[in-house]
Design a protein around this motif. Sequence first.
Motif, short mmCIF file in Angstrom:
data_model
loop_
_atom_site.label_atom_id
_atom_site.label_comp_id
_atom_site.label_asym_id
_atom_site.label_seq_id
_atom_site.Cartn_x
_atom_site.Cartn_y
_atom_site.Cartn_z
N PRO A 181 -27.72 26.15 6.42
CA PRO A 181 -28.03 27.87 5.44
C PRO A 181 -26.11 27.31 5.15
O PRO A 181 -25.84 27.80 5.72
N MET A 182 -26.11 27.37 3.52
CA MET A 182 -24.63 27.81 2.87
C MET A 182 -24.64 29.33 3.16
O MET A 182 -23.44 30.06 2.46
N SER A 183 -25.30 30.32 2.99
CA SER A 183 -25.36 31.54 2.30
C SER A 183 -26.16 32.42 3.35
O SER A 183 -27.38 32.05 4.02
N GLN A 184 -26.25 33.49 3.40
CA GLN A 184 -26.88 34.45 4.69
C GLN A 184 -28.32 34.79 3.16
O GLN A 184 -29.08 34.74 4.04
N ALA A 185 -28.24 34.63 2.72
CA ALA A 185 -29.07 34.67 1.37
C ALA A 185 -30.07 33.73 1.37
O ALA A 185 -31.38 33.32 1.48
N GLU A 186 -29.51 32.46 1.57
CA GLU A 186 -30.16 30.90 1.59
C GLU A 186 -30.77 31.25 3.15
O GLU A 186 -31.72 29.99 2.62
N ALA A 187 -30.52 31.57 3.74
CA ALA A 187 -30.47 31.61 5.72
C ALA A 187 -31.85 32.31 5.78
O ALA A 187 -32.52 31.75 6.50
N GLU A 188 -32.60 33.32 5.13
CA GLU A 188 -33.20 34.14 5.01
C GLU A 188 -34.66 33.80 4.59
O GLU A 188 -36.01 33.77 4.63
N ALA A 192 -34.66 29.83 3.61
CA ALA A 192 -34.87 29.29 4.08
C ALA A 192 -35.69 28.70 6.07
O ALA A 192 -35.49 29.53 6.44
N PRO A 193 -36.19 27.23 6.03
CA PRO A 193 -36.85 27.25 7.34
C PRO A 193 -36.58 27.56 8.26
O PRO A 193 -34.70 27.13 8.42
N GLY A 194 -37.12 27.46 9.57
CA GLY A 194 -36.16 28.83 10.62
C GLY A 194 -35.95 27.75 11.54
O GLY A 194 -35.82 26.35 11.19
N SER A 195 -34.80 28.59 12.38
CA SER A 195 -34.55 27.10 14.23
C SER A 195 -35.81 26.07 14.43
O SER A 195 -35.69 25.17 14.95
N GLU A 213 -37.51 34.32 16.66
CA GLU A 213 -37.11 32.86 16.02
C GLU A 213 -35.77 33.17 15.95
O GLU A 213 -35.26 33.52 15.11
N VAL A 214 -34.90 31.92 16.99
CA VAL A 214 -33.09 31.53 16.84
C VAL A 214 -32.45 31.97 15.02
O VAL A 214 -32.96 30.82 15.18
N PRO A 215 -31.75 31.79 14.52
CA PRO A 215 -31.52 32.15 13.28
C PRO A 215 -30.63 30.61 13.78
O PRO A 215 -30.08 30.29 14.64
N VAL A 216 -31.16 29.56 12.21
CA VAL A 216 -29.93 28.52 12.33
C VAL A 216 -28.78 28.23 13.17
O VAL A 216 -28.22 29.46 11.93
N GLY A 217 -27.78 28.12 13.65
CA GLY A 217 -26.47 27.93 13.90
C GLY A 217 -26.56 28.77 15.35
O GLY A 217 -25.57 29.05 15.37
N GLY A 218 -27.47 30.36 15.75
CA GLY A 218 -27.60 30.44 16.08
C GLY A 218 -26.40 32.16 15.97
O GLY A 218 -26.44 31.54 14.89
N LEU A 276 -21.19 37.99 7.04
CA LEU A 276 -19.81 38.82 6.50
C LEU A 276 -19.15 37.73 5.43
O LEU A 276 -18.36 38.58 4.23
N TYR A 277 -19.16 36.93 5.35
CA TYR A 277 -17.54 35.71 4.18
C TYR A 277 -19.31 34.97 3.44
O TYR A 277 -18.30 34.71 2.28
N ALA A 278 -19.85 34.96 3.95
CA ALA A 278 -20.83 33.92 2.70
C ALA A 278 -22.64 34.44 2.59
O ALA A 278 -23.85 34.20 2.08
N PRO A 279 -22.49 36.36 1.56
CA PRO A 279 -24.15 36.56 1.48
C PRO A 279 -24.73 36.23 0.69
O PRO A 279 -25.91 36.60 0.69
N ASN A 280 -24.06 35.67 -0.18
CA ASN A 280 -24.75 34.73 -0.69
C ASN A 280 -24.65 33.30 -1.39
O ASN A 280 -23.31 33.75 -1.13
N SER A 281 -25.36 32.65 -2.58
CA SER A 281 -24.34 31.39 -2.83
C SER A 281 -23.73 31.56 -3.66
O SER A 281 -22.74 30.97 -4.10
N GLU A 282 -23.18 32.93 -4.19
CA GLU A 282 -22.04 33.58 -4.99
C GLU A 282 -20.65 33.35 -4.76
O GLU A 282 -19.78 33.99 -4.53
#
Length: 333
Positions: free
Chosen positions: A171-178, A180-183, A191-196, A205-211
Amino acid sequence: MALPARLLAATCLMSAAALTLSGCAGEEAAADGAGKEPAIGSIEKLSSTEGLEFPIAAYAVTPDQQYQAKKAQDRLIEQCMKRFGFEYALPAPTPPSGDDSTSRVFGLADAEDAAQFGYASPRRATDPAPPKRQSTASLSRTGQTVLNGVDPVAEAAAKAKGQAAAPTDEPMSQAEAEKAPGSGIIVNGKEVPVGGCGRESALKLYAPNSEAIDILFAFNLGGEAESRALEDSRVREATTKWSQCMADSGFTTSSPDSVQSDLGLEQGELSSPEAITIAKADVACKTQVNYIGIRYAVQSAYEKSLVEEHAETLALFKEQTQDRLRLAAQLNG
């Protein structure tokens, strides 16, 4: 071409986020106007880079802001690790030195520095040693899995086979990570977040959403302006004149950016008598051909053009930078 020397320090400061987030503003910036040389008007004679101001600097993340963001990202990593039952305390990153970041933006420029230090950094002898970062080796195999989102043993085995151990469609943003399918990796019932935790901290911090705009957007614009300036006919002419001046002094080198490698100066020899002799000639030749004045005028013109071209994105980038800094302030207490 190699990354200009001016940009190397910034890449180090941004490395934690850059390793986890992709995207390159430089590619976007290169699309338009690459073959045009902007007007620069009269060129001021300059023998120093001290105090020079660049158009993109108004949008750049300062060393202190980078420091605050790095501390905040460490706190997010620690919080994430704690969710899985691991105490993983990271020492504070090294504070910025406070020195003028433009002091060697076009290579060595100060005659006194050249005569005293050669090509070595005047700060090297006085800079405190950076604190040692906690090694992942101090974590158990499970802890490393939580931190990086991949089992270290499986990762080593995959690398040995030339395979990727972690998913490539992260995922390229935290919103997407929440959403998307997990790790699929479960530790202590969670469940460990994708990418840990490393990636989660960067996304929060740097990409909370797709914008969210790439944290290296302004940095990459500066790099694009520098690359264009180096190919500009006026800078190439100044470089040729500088090279000829150096040849007249007995030194064969093609560019101020390659003088150390051209003349075989090793890292431990940057303040040797030979290096000081070369450095003094380098600075004298820059002054003789007004190399600094020409480089500054040309690069500023390219930066101004890119700032105008990307004005809307830069304004949003600046807003998002302030949002990140507010979050960093909350995390850092």
